[in-house]
Design a protein around this motif. Structure first.
Motif, PDB file in Angstrom:
ATOM      1  N   TYR A   1      -8.885  -9.494  -0.937  1.00 14.44           N
ATOM      2  CA  TYR A   1      -9.858  -8.503  -0.485  1.00 14.44           C
ATOM      3  C   TYR A   1     -11.225  -9.125  -0.236  1.00 14.44           C
ATOM      4  O   TYR A   1     -11.953  -8.677   0.661  1.00 14.44           O
ATOM      5  CB  TYR A   1      -9.917  -7.340  -1.487  1.00 14.44           C
ATOM      6  CG  TYR A   1      -8.662  -6.508  -1.410  1.00 14.44           C
ATOM      7  CD1 TYR A   1      -8.501  -5.557  -0.407  1.00 14.44           C
ATOM      8  CD2 TYR A   1      -7.613  -6.713  -2.292  1.00 14.44           C
ATOM      9  CE1 TYR A   1      -7.347  -4.817  -0.302  1.00 14.44           C
ATOM     10  CE2 TYR A   1      -6.445  -5.981  -2.200  1.00 14.44           C
ATOM     11  CZ  TYR A   1      -6.313  -5.031  -1.205  1.00 14.44           C
ATOM     12  OH  TYR A   1      -5.151  -4.316  -1.086  1.00 14.44           O
TER      13      TYR A   1
ATOM     14  N   TYR B   1     -11.870   5.875   0.880  1.00 15.47           N
ATOM     15  CA  TYR B   1     -12.024   4.482   0.484  1.00 15.47           C
ATOM     16  C   TYR B   1     -13.333   4.329  -0.269  1.00 15.47           C
ATOM     17  O   TYR B   1     -14.390   4.757   0.196  1.00 15.47           O
ATOM     18  CB  TYR B   1     -12.026   3.541   1.687  1.00 15.47           C
ATOM     19  CG  TYR B   1     -12.427   2.141   1.294  1.00 15.47           C
ATOM     20  CD1 TYR B   1     -11.658   1.417   0.390  1.00 15.47           C
ATOM     21  CD2 TYR B   1     -13.597   1.551   1.773  1.00 15.47           C
ATOM     22  CE1 TYR B   1     -12.041   0.147  -0.018  1.00 15.47           C
ATOM     23  CE2 TYR B   1     -13.977   0.275   1.390  1.00 15.47           C
ATOM     24  CZ  TYR B   1     -13.199  -0.420   0.481  1.00 15.47           C
ATOM     25  OH  TYR B   1     -13.573  -1.674   0.073  1.00 15.47           O
TER      26      TYR B   1
ATOM     27  N   ASN C   1     -11.461  -1.162  -3.612  1.00 14.56           N
ATOM     28  CA  ASN C   1     -11.369  -2.623  -3.663  1.00 14.56           C
ATOM     29  C   ASN C   1     -12.664  -3.210  -3.092  1.00 14.56           C
ATOM     30  O   ASN C   1     -13.593  -2.465  -2.762  1.00 14.56           O
ATOM     31  CB  ASN C   1     -10.132  -3.133  -2.920  1.00 14.56           C
ATOM     32  CG  ASN C   1     -10.078  -2.676  -1.479  1.00 14.56           C
ATOM     33  OD1 ASN C   1     -11.046  -2.827  -0.728  1.00 14.56           O
ATOM     34  ND2 ASN C   1      -8.952  -2.096  -1.076  1.00 14.56           N
TER      35      ASN C   1
ATOM     36  N   ILE D   1      -8.660   4.733  -2.425  1.00 13.88           N
ATOM     37  CA  ILE D   1      -8.360   3.306  -2.434  1.00 13.88           C
ATOM     38  C   ILE D   1      -9.663   2.618  -2.781  1.00 13.88           C
ATOM     39  O   ILE D   1     -10.689   2.862  -2.135  1.00 13.88           O
ATOM     40  CB  ILE D   1      -7.860   2.821  -1.065  1.00 13.88           C
ATOM     41  CG1 ILE D   1      -6.560   3.530  -0.679  1.00 13.88           C
ATOM     42  CG2 ILE D   1      -7.670   1.321  -1.062  1.00 13.88           C
ATOM     43  CD1 ILE D   1      -6.104   3.225   0.738  1.00 13.88           C
TER      44      ILE D   1
ATOM     45  N   ASP E   1       0.826  -1.205   0.000  1.00 14.07           N
ATOM     46  CA  ASP E   1       0.000   0.000   0.000  1.00 14.07           C
ATOM     47  C   ASP E   1       0.860   1.255   0.000  1.00 14.07           C
ATOM     48  O   ASP E   1       0.481   2.266  -0.601  1.00 14.07           O
ATOM     49  CB  ASP E   1      -0.950  -0.006   1.197  1.00 14.07           C
ATOM     50  CG  ASP E   1      -2.104  -0.968   1.005  1.00 14.07           C
ATOM     51  OD1 ASP E   1      -2.974  -0.674   0.164  1.00 14.07           O
ATOM     52  OD2 ASP E   1      -2.127  -2.023   1.662  1.00 14.07           O
TER      53      ASP E   1
ATOM     54  N   THR F   1      -9.709  -1.458   8.973  1.00 16.71           N
ATOM     55  CA  THR F   1     -10.580  -1.412   7.807  1.00 16.71           C
ATOM     56  C   THR F   1      -9.867  -0.623   6.707  1.00 16.71           C
ATOM     57  O   THR F   1      -8.879   0.088   6.952  1.00 16.71           O
ATOM     58  CB  THR F   1     -11.912  -0.724   8.120  1.00 16.71           C
ATOM     59  OG1 THR F   1     -11.671   0.658   8.426  1.00 16.71           O
ATOM     60  CG2 THR F   1     -12.620  -1.399   9.295  1.00 16.71           C
ATOM     61  N   GLN F   2     -10.388  -0.719   5.491  1.00 13.92           N
ATOM     62  CA  GLN F   2      -9.802   0.052   4.397  1.00 13.92           C
ATOM     63  C   GLN F   2      -9.989   1.558   4.614  1.00 13.92           C
ATOM     64  O   GLN F   2      -9.114   2.349   4.245  1.00 13.92           O
ATOM     65  CB  GLN F   2     -10.417  -0.375   3.069  1.00 13.92           C
ATOM     66  CG  GLN F   2     -10.142  -1.815   2.704  1.00 13.92           C
ATOM     67  CD  GLN F   2      -8.666  -2.107   2.559  1.00 13.92           C
ATOM     68  OE1 GLN F   2      -8.033  -1.629   1.610  1.00 13.92           O
ATOM     69  NE2 GLN F   2      -8.104  -2.891   3.465  1.00 13.92           N
TER      70      GLN F   2
END
Length: 287
Positions: free
Chosen positions: A246, A218, A159, A157, A144, A200-201
């Motif tokens: 993911y 995100y 995903n 980001i 990352d 978390t993302q």
């Protein structure tokens, strides 16, 4: 007691060897590398260690009592065979104890997948007749950092992890854990999850935003859309592997109890401290 580490020219192997040196154990340490010249300069005895050459492995492991086998990155069938080559050579050479670097989120992995190959090697290690310890790595956070140029350009980001939490770690933290596991008396006969506080993302995006002074959000994606995106970007072999990580985050497979403190005697470095320690490096594109 002689300790040995495979993949001594790789990033994790080098991290483990640095950590072993910092412990000042006063014990011989051996590094094995497929191309020994690429692993020189680390202050340890470097020996040939090609996972496809069992006789070479056996010769290089003579006199070694404890071995850290770092997983190869070949396709599933090849890596199972390579790991078995190491196990067989270790037995014949008289190695007494072995540690294997596995990964989390693989329970119930589909047959012939990368996850299934880790499960197969875990079973092979347990059946090897050697005293064993398994480490299950969290997800490296370094990719990352390496993707910050892309994240910054897109402002996000994106995903399929959704709100799932992921047990991230760093190579330096794993190096410290495996140095302790290999040289100490804790964790034998056990499987240890090695990672920090799950993120978390959205939390990851906030940490990266602060560390690099780049506004990021995100954006969750549907699983199929993300799979197609990764295949387009990375190809039909690597794309599904990355998308699968993911998906595993989204479904909770990487939100596990951590045994890092038990193995090392200290907590995993906090993400607040880790990101605060980052200087503002030149942003690099994804590999």
């Amino acid at each position: 007691m002689t300790l040995a580490v495979t993949a001594a020219s790789g990033k994790l192997g080098r991290s483990v060897l640095r950590a072993l040196g910092a412990l000042k154990l006063g014990r011989p340490v051996v590094g094995l590398a497929r191309a020994p010249h690429t692993a020189q300069g680390q202050g340890v005895d470097i020996r040939p260690g090609d996972f496809d050459l069992p006789e070479q492995l056996e010769a290089s492991l003579r006199g070694v009592e404890r071995l850290l086998m770092i997983s190869t990155n070949q396709d599933p069938a090849a890596r199972i065979t390579q790991h078995r080559n190491v196990l067989g050579a270790a037995r014949r050479a008289g190695v007494a104890r072995i540690v294997f670097t596995s990964v989390q989120g693989i329970d119930g992995a589909p047959a012939n997948s990368v996850g299934a190959s880790f499960l197969r090697t875990e079973a092979d290690v347990k059946a090897s007749g050697l005293t064993w310890a398994l480490g299950r790595n969290g997800v490296y956070i370094e990719p990352d950092l390496e993707a910050m140029a892309q994240y910054a350009a897109q402002g996000e980001i994106a995903n399929s992890a959704g709100t799932g939490r992921c047990g991230y770690t760093t190579r330096a933290a794993l190096g410290a854990a495996y140095a302790q596991l290999l040289s100490g008396e804790v964790g034998w006969g056990q499987t240890s999850n090695l990672h920090g506080t799950p993120l978390t993302q959205a939390q990851l995006a906030r940490h990266l935003s602060t560390a690099f002074d780049v506004p990021l959000i995100y954006r969750p994606m549907e699983a199929q859309a993300y799979l197609e995106d990764r295949i387009a970007a990375l190809g039909p072999m690597l794309g599904p592997i990355i998308a699968g990580i993911y998906d595993t985050i989204r479904t909770g497979g990487l939100d596990n109890p951590s045994h890092y403190r038990l193995v090392t005697g200290h907590p995993h470095p906090s993400w607040e401290d880790f990101f605060a320690s980052l200087s503002q490096p030149t942003l690099r594109g994804s590999p």
